[in-house]
Design a protein around this motif. Structure first.
Motif, mmCIF file in Angstrom:
data_model
loop_
_atom_site.group_PDB
_atom_site.id
_atom_site.type_symbol
_atom_site.label_atom_id
_atom_site.label_comp_id
_atom_site.label_asym_id
_atom_site.label_seq_id
_atom_site.Cartn_x
_atom_site.Cartn_y
_atom_site.Cartn_z
ATOM 1 N N SER A 16 37.860 35.551 31.104
ATOM 2 C CA SER A 16 36.666 35.595 31.680
ATOM 3 C C SER A 16 35.987 35.365 32.531
ATOM 4 O O SER A 16 35.482 35.450 33.413
ATOM 5 C CB SER A 16 36.253 35.799 29.894
ATOM 6 O OG SER A 16 36.758 36.405 29.090
ATOM 7 N N THR A 19 36.849 35.972 35.947
ATOM 8 C CA THR A 19 36.389 37.162 36.569
ATOM 9 C C THR A 19 35.166 37.552 36.021
ATOM 10 O O THR A 19 34.986 38.514 35.733
ATOM 11 C CB THR A 19 37.664 38.782 36.159
ATOM 12 O OG1 THR A 19 37.753 37.996 34.692
ATOM 13 C CG2 THR A 19 39.055 37.408 36.784
ATOM 14 N N ARG A 155 45.891 40.261 32.661
ATOM 15 C CA ARG A 155 44.650 41.225 32.759
ATOM 16 C C ARG A 155 44.745 42.500 33.983
ATOM 17 O O ARG A 155 45.387 42.402 34.732
ATOM 18 C CB ARG A 155 43.608 39.962 33.433
ATOM 19 C CG ARG A 155 42.334 40.708 33.982
ATOM 20 C CD ARG A 155 41.411 39.638 34.153
ATOM 21 N NE ARG A 155 41.639 38.474 36.136
ATOM 22 C CZ ARG A 155 41.572 39.879 36.910
ATOM 23 N NH1 ARG A 155 40.874 39.942 36.927
ATOM 24 N NH2 ARG A 155 42.087 38.913 37.963
ATOM 25 N N GLU A 157 42.396 45.244 35.494
ATOM 26 C CA GLU A 157 41.142 45.597 36.355
ATOM 27 C C GLU A 157 41.004 47.063 36.046
ATOM 28 O O GLU A 157 42.240 47.800 36.984
ATOM 29 C CB GLU A 157 40.151 45.414 37.693
ATOM 30 C CG GLU A 157 40.089 43.839 37.597
ATOM 31 C CD GLU A 157 40.228 43.017 39.372
ATOM 32 O OE1 GLU A 157 39.195 44.044 40.138
ATOM 33 O OE2 GLU A 157 39.867 41.620 39.160
ATOM 34 N N LEU A 189 33.856 41.967 30.921
ATOM 35 C CA LEU A 189 35.730 41.819 30.835
ATOM 36 C C LEU A 189 35.713 42.082 29.532
ATOM 37 O O LEU A 189 35.883 40.658 28.712
ATOM 38 C CB LEU A 189 35.613 40.777 31.121
ATOM 39 C CG LEU A 189 37.871 40.409 31.368
ATOM 40 C CD1 LEU A 189 38.288 41.319 32.596
ATOM 41 C CD2 LEU A 189 38.215 39.292 32.328
#
Length: 209
Positions: A16, A19, A155, A157, A189
């Motif tokens: 977190s 990003t 992760r 996006e 996020l």
């Protein structure tokens, strides 16, 4: 606080923090005993059922040291996968999986025909010459996917919205795929933690666990 719980919180906090301005989902995966699970496929399907139109990228699974590398590959429907043989011996790769059946006769070097994976599902690869060689291809009908790293983290996006987040590992009990529903806000996020029911790993399954 349990040490595995602390590890998960720490990993997700790092994701977190790294990003903070990104919109997406950070995932941590472990087994029932709290051990992290690399090579878990994570993919997100918009609850609306209409995923975005990102371009389908090609992938590569090489044969080296009498192994398929990588052990697990995830691609979007329609992706092409190349199978270079970088061993000094010939291989004969095949799949009997309904999602993509093929049979590539004995070959070496770069001569194997690329395969187009045009149906969602799980494809198990083998070699007719070397029985211990095995690999897995997860074909997903969404551009939002990743594979967990050595710390069991991944992760992705994606645009803001509501998503069904799925976690799949080749060694789960009953081939289970776990799901969670998350709402992702713009600039945030979101985080998810999965605990997967696992079968015992064997020495021949190619796992690094």
């Amino acid at each position: 606080m349990h040490r595995f719980t602390r590890r998960i919180i720490f990993s997700l906090t790092l994701l977190s923090a790294a990003t903070a301005s990104a919109t997406g989902i950070a995932v941590q995966v472990q087994d029932a005993n709290g051990k992290v699970l690399p090579d878990t496929v994570i993919y997100m399907e918009p609850e609306s059922g209409a995923p975005g139109g990102a371009k389908t990228a090609a992938a590569q699974i090489e044969q080296k040291g009498l192994k398929f590398m990588p052990l697990v590959t995830v691609v979007q429907v329609g992706a092409t996968i190349n199978f270079p043989n970088n061993d000094k011996v010939r291989h004969h790769i095949y799949s009997f999986s309904p999602a993509h059946k093929f049979d590539q006769k004995l070959y070496s070097g770069q001569s194997a025909s690329p395969q187009v994976f045009d149906k969602a599902g799980t494809v198990v690869l083998g070699c007719n010459i070397h029985d211990k060689m095995i690999a897995y291809v997860k074909v997903v009908d969404t551009p939002y996917f990743a594979k967990t790293d050595g710390s069991g983290a991944a992760r992705v996006e994606l645009p803001a919205g509501k998503y069904v987040v799925k976690a799949w590992h080749y060694n789960t009990v009953g081939s289970a795929t776990l799901e969670q529903v998350l709402t992702v806000k713009a600039g945030d996020l979101a985080t998810a933690v999965f605990k997967l029911p696992m079968k015992p790993f064997t020495a021949d399954d190619g796992s690094t666990l």
